[in-house]
Structure formats: C-alpha cells, structure tokens
Design an enzyme around this catalytic site. Structure first.
Site, PDB file in Angstrom:
ATOM      1  N   LYS A   1       0.803  -1.229   0.000  1.00 54.12           N
ATOM      2  CA  LYS A   1       0.000   0.000   0.000  1.00 54.12           C
ATOM      3  C   LYS A   1       0.837   1.283   0.000  1.00 54.12           C
ATOM      4  O   LYS A   1       0.410   2.314   0.514  1.00 54.12           O
ATOM      5  CB  LYS A   1      -1.013   0.053   1.154  1.00 54.12           C
ATOM      6  CG  LYS A   1      -1.793  -1.202   1.438  1.00 54.12           C
ATOM      7  CD  LYS A   1      -2.235  -1.949   0.227  1.00 54.12           C
ATOM      8  CE  LYS A   1      -3.359  -1.305  -0.534  1.00 54.12           C
ATOM      9  NZ  LYS A   1      -3.736  -2.152  -1.709  1.00 54.12           N
TER      10      LYS A   1
ATOM     11  N   HIS B   1       7.233  -7.480  -2.008  1.00 52.82           N
ATOM     12  CA  HIS B   1       6.899  -6.875  -0.714  1.00 52.82           C
ATOM     13  C   HIS B   1       7.730  -7.498   0.414  1.00 52.82           C
ATOM     14  O   HIS B   1       7.526  -7.173   1.580  1.00 52.82           O
ATOM     15  CB  HIS B   1       5.424  -7.129  -0.368  1.00 52.82           C
ATOM     16  CG  HIS B   1       4.442  -6.357  -1.188  1.00 52.82           C
ATOM     17  ND1 HIS B   1       4.593  -5.026  -1.493  1.00 52.82           N
ATOM     18  CD2 HIS B   1       3.265  -6.719  -1.745  1.00 52.82           C
ATOM     19  CE1 HIS B   1       3.554  -4.618  -2.216  1.00 52.82           C
ATOM     20  NE2 HIS B   1       2.744  -5.627  -2.384  1.00 52.82           N
TER      21      HIS B   1
ATOM     22  N   SER C   1      -5.036   2.932   3.786  1.00 46.02           N
ATOM     23  CA  SER C   1      -5.098   2.255   2.491  1.00 46.02           C
ATOM     24  C   SER C   1      -5.264   0.747   2.702  1.00 46.02           C
ATOM     25  O   SER C   1      -6.049   0.087   2.005  1.00 46.02           O
ATOM     26  CB  SER C   1      -3.822   2.564   1.697  1.00 46.02           C
ATOM     27  OG  SER C   1      -3.908   2.053   0.402  1.00 46.02           O
TER      28      SER C   1
HETATM   29  S1  PPS Z   1      -0.380  -3.015  -3.156  1.00 48.83           S
HETATM   30  O1  PPS Z   1      -1.574  -3.802  -2.808  1.00 48.83           O
HETATM   31  O2  PPS Z   1       0.632  -3.172  -2.122  1.00 48.83           O
HETATM   32  O3  PPS Z   1       0.124  -3.317  -4.477  1.00 48.83           O
HETATM   33  O4  PPS Z   1      -0.867  -1.495  -3.128  1.00 48.83           O
HETATM   34  P1  PPS Z   1       0.000  -0.278  -3.669  1.00 48.83           P
HETATM   35  O5  PPS Z   1      -0.120  -0.217  -5.133  1.00 48.83           O
HETATM   36  O6  PPS Z   1       1.371  -0.335  -3.099  1.00 48.83           O
HETATM   37  O7  PPS Z   1      -0.711   0.978  -3.015  1.00 48.83           O
HETATM   38  C1  PPS Z   1      -1.994   1.393  -3.356  1.00 48.83           C
HETATM   39  C2  PPS Z   1      -2.071   2.875  -3.034  1.00 48.83           C
HETATM   40  O8  PPS Z   1      -1.374   3.626  -4.034  1.00 48.83           O
HETATM   41  C3  PPS Z   1      -2.241   4.616  -4.562  1.00 48.83           C
HETATM   42  N1  PPS Z   1      -1.953   4.928  -5.975  1.00 48.83           N
HETATM   43  C4  PPS Z   1      -1.673   6.171  -6.415  1.00 48.83           C
HETATM   44  N2  PPS Z   1      -1.508   7.334  -5.751  1.00 48.83           N
HETATM   45  C5  PPS Z   1      -1.248   8.444  -6.499  1.00 48.83           C
HETATM   46  N3  PPS Z   1      -1.139   8.430  -7.840  1.00 48.83           N
HETATM   47  C6  PPS Z   1      -1.295   7.295  -8.552  1.00 48.83           C
HETATM   48  N4  PPS Z   1      -1.185   7.298  -9.872  1.00 48.83           N
HETATM   49  C7  PPS Z   1      -1.556   6.085  -7.824  1.00 48.83           C
HETATM   50  N5  PPS Z   1      -1.771   4.791  -8.177  1.00 48.83           N
HETATM   51  C8  PPS Z   1      -2.012   4.110  -7.048  1.00 48.83           C
HETATM   52  C9  PPS Z   1      -3.613   3.970  -4.413  1.00 48.83           C
HETATM   53  O9  PPS Z   1      -4.652   4.915  -4.562  1.00 48.83           O
HETATM   54  C10 PPS Z   1      -3.517   3.383  -3.030  1.00 48.83           C
HETATM   55  O10 PPS Z   1      -3.574   4.379  -2.000  1.00 48.83           O
HETATM   56  P2  PPS Z   1      -4.939   4.833  -1.295  1.00 48.83           P
HETATM   57  O11 PPS Z   1      -4.519   5.695  -0.146  1.00 48.83           O
HETATM   58  O12 PPS Z   1      -5.654   3.595  -0.869  1.00 48.83           O
HETATM   59  O13 PPS Z   1      -5.673   5.617  -2.318  1.00 48.83           O
END
Ligand code: PPS
Length: 317
Positions: free
Chosen positions: A36, A109, A139
């Site tokens: 996340k 991870h 998240s």
């Molecule tokens: S995972 O399950 O570990 O693969 O999740 P991960 O991709 O690491 O994290 C998901 C969060 O990243 C945010 N996200 C973004 N933020 C800003 N810009 C872009 N383009 C973007 N893409 C993914 C996503 O919204 C999740 O955060 P939260 O706070 O839940 O919105």
C-alpha cells in the site's frame, strides 16, 4: 514474525529457501515496497522509463508481466490457485521469470532479510518506495474491506472471515501486524522493520529511496530521478508524457493497470467496485478517519518504531 521456512501470504505459501536461491541477474532491477505504498503506481512508471516513454508499447501487456511479482511467480509451481490467477491476469501459459529479457524489472513486498541474497548484498539496483504509515494503515483498511467483500477471506480463512466496517477494529491489528493485517503484510513484518533497513542503505549506489509523498508533490522530478538512477536518457517530452499517463486520474481509468493485478484476481477484488489499488491517492487522508486518541497512540508507537533513526516522513502536505 513467522517461522523462517515458509511465509503464509494472501492465498499462497512461499518457501523462503526458494526465494533465497532465486537466480538474480546482475542487471535485475528490484522494486521493493511495504504494501500500500505506491507499488501499482511504480509498476506503471518503471516500464515507461525503461522504454523511453512509449505508452503504446505497454498498453496491452499485463503489469505483472512487465514487472512480475516475485513472490507470486515463485509460487506458481507449488500452488494451483496461483496458476488459475495467472490466467485471469492474462499472464501467458508457461510464463517464467528466466524467459524475460534483461534488464528485468521485478517487484516484491518481502522484507530485506527474506530477499534473494544478492539483493541484500547490494549487487543489483533497488528502487525502494516508502509511504507514511498513517496513510498506509488507511489504504490497508480499505483494501482489506474490499477483500472481505469478495468473500475470498471466508473461503480461505474462516477464522478471520468476520466482516468489519470500522477502522477502529483494524487499527490495533495494523499496529501489531496481527489478525487481518497479517493477511496483507504477510510475514507479520511491521512498517518500520521493512522500511528502516532500506533507509539505512539509501546512500548506497545501487539504492534509490523514494517517498510516495515526494511523488505526489512532484512526479516529474521523481521520474527524472528514476531515469538517472537507471541510466536512461529520456527523449524530449518523455518526462511529461510518463507523468501525465501515471497521474492519479489517468491511472484511475487504466483498466490494464487495475485488472492485471494479482490481488484483484486472486482476492476477488473487483475493479468496477472502485479499485483499492488506485483509490484516492492522497497524502494525509488518514486525518479523515483517525480519531484524536488513535492519532496520539499512533504517534507514540511510531516514535518507538523509528527510535535511533533520522528518517523523517511527511504525514500531510
Ligand atoms: S499493493 O496492494 O501493495 O500493491 O498497493 P499499492 O499499489 O502499493 O498501493 C496502493 C495505493 O497507491 C495509490 N496509488 C496512487 N496514488 C497516487 N497516484 C497514482 N497514480 C496512484 N496509483 C495508485 C492507491 O490509490 C492506493 O492508495 P490509497 O490511499 O488507498 O488511495
């Protein structure tokens, strides 16, 4: 912490020995994250940086082929569930990490100690993305809620299947990495146990340590930093193109990025219901959910977590 032989993860079991002995190539590039923290985002950015910003070239390719998820790929032979998931993720039959052309992009991870030895011994490039743990907690909460909704939990972990809506139920589990939190952060590793070893190595030549909050603040600067780290000369206009394509709004509508995702498929999380992988993407969203008491408790525990370290995180912009 789990025993040192296997890690029971969200739907699959990992052999530590298998990961330790995975044949790493000297030019492999590892994307490492605590869940996340921006993994999905970076899995969109990195292939584009590597190909000079050619969006058409990646459009039809599942993101887990462009940047395979190490734990998943190393479980394929041992777990029929993973094989089914691979099909759903549009990963071609027989896809294997050793077929990929160099330099490979690989994501994980896993905490530092569980990674293949050469990664620890600073022989390959590592891009580490960190995100402030309050937003990570929120998240994770929304992610697990979505997983619960899928019914996957009920079938795999009946003892943990109790649905929950309220962050206050998840909050203590996140702090201790117990219960449902352990299902997401599968080896029971707490945030600081994952982050601090890479923060300590941030000045190593093979490590690029990036903060999610800096990506939100200035994505173009981060794209430039990544290109420099990977020794890629981007053509004119590529930084803008990559940053636009990887903006939150653009990724929210990027069906391939949303659907070709292990968790979307295995855990039954449906992108149409609002993907937890591209959900709100803000810094400081925790302020809408944390109570004053939760925040105070978090701050106290966080200080313990980072005691003796000079790591500074941004909790709001
Ligand atoms: S995972 O399950 O570990 O693969 O999740 P991960 O991709 O690491 O994290 C998901 C969060 O990243 C945010 N996200 C973004 N933020 C800003 N810009 C872009 N383009 C973007 N893409 C993914 C996503 O919204 C999740 O955060 P939260 O706070 O839940 O919105």
């Amino acid at each position: 912490m789990v025993d040192a032989e296997t890690i029971a993860n969200a739907g699959f079991k990992l052999s530590i020995a298998k990961i330790k002995h995975f044949e790493v190539r000297p030019d492999d590039i590892f994307l490492l994250t605590f869940p996340k923290s921006g993994t999905t985002w970076m899995k969109e950015i990195l292939p584009l940086v590597m190909n000079g910003g050619d969006i058409d070239a990646i459009t039809g390719t599942p993101r887990d082929v462009l940047v395979p998820y190490l734990e998943l790929q190393l479980s394929v032979d041992d777990d029929p569930v993973i094989r089914v998931a691979q099909k759903q993720m549009l990963i071609p039959d027989g896809f294997a990490l050793d077929q990929l052309q160099s330099p490979r992009l690989l994501s994980s991870h896993l905490r530092s100690e569980f990674l293949p030895r050469v990664v620890e011994e600073k022989m390959v490039k590592v891009i580490y993305v960190v995100r402030n743990p309050k937003d990570v907690a929120i998240s994770s909460h929304y992610f697990l809620k979505a997983v619960h909704l899928s019914g996957f939990v009920a079938s795999k972990w009946p003892s943990q299947a109790k649905a929950y809506q309220d962050f206050s139920e998840f909050f203590p589990e996140f702090l201790e990495m117990k219960g449902r939190a352990q299902m997401l952060h599968y080896d029971g590793t707490k945030w600081h146990e994952h982050v601090l070893p890479w923060w300590e190595r941030r000045h190593h030549r093979n490590v690029l340590f990036l903060k999610y909050e800096d990506m939100i603040r200035d994505l173009k600067a981060c794209v430039r930093q990544i290109a420099k780290f990977l020794n890629v000369r981007l053509p004119d206009g590529a930084v803008d193109k990559i940053s636009d394509h990887c903006s939150f709004q653009s990724m929210k509508n990027n069906q391939m990025a949303l659907k070709s995702n292990y968790c979307t498929n295995i855990l039954g999380v449906k992108a149409e219901e609002g993907s937890p992988f591209v959900r709100v993407g803000v810094v400081g969203g925790w302020k809408n959910t944390f109570t004053v008491a939760q925040n105070e408790m978090f701050d106290e525990i966080y200080q313990e977590w980072i005691k003796g370290s000079d790591l500074e995180m941004t909790f709001e912009l």
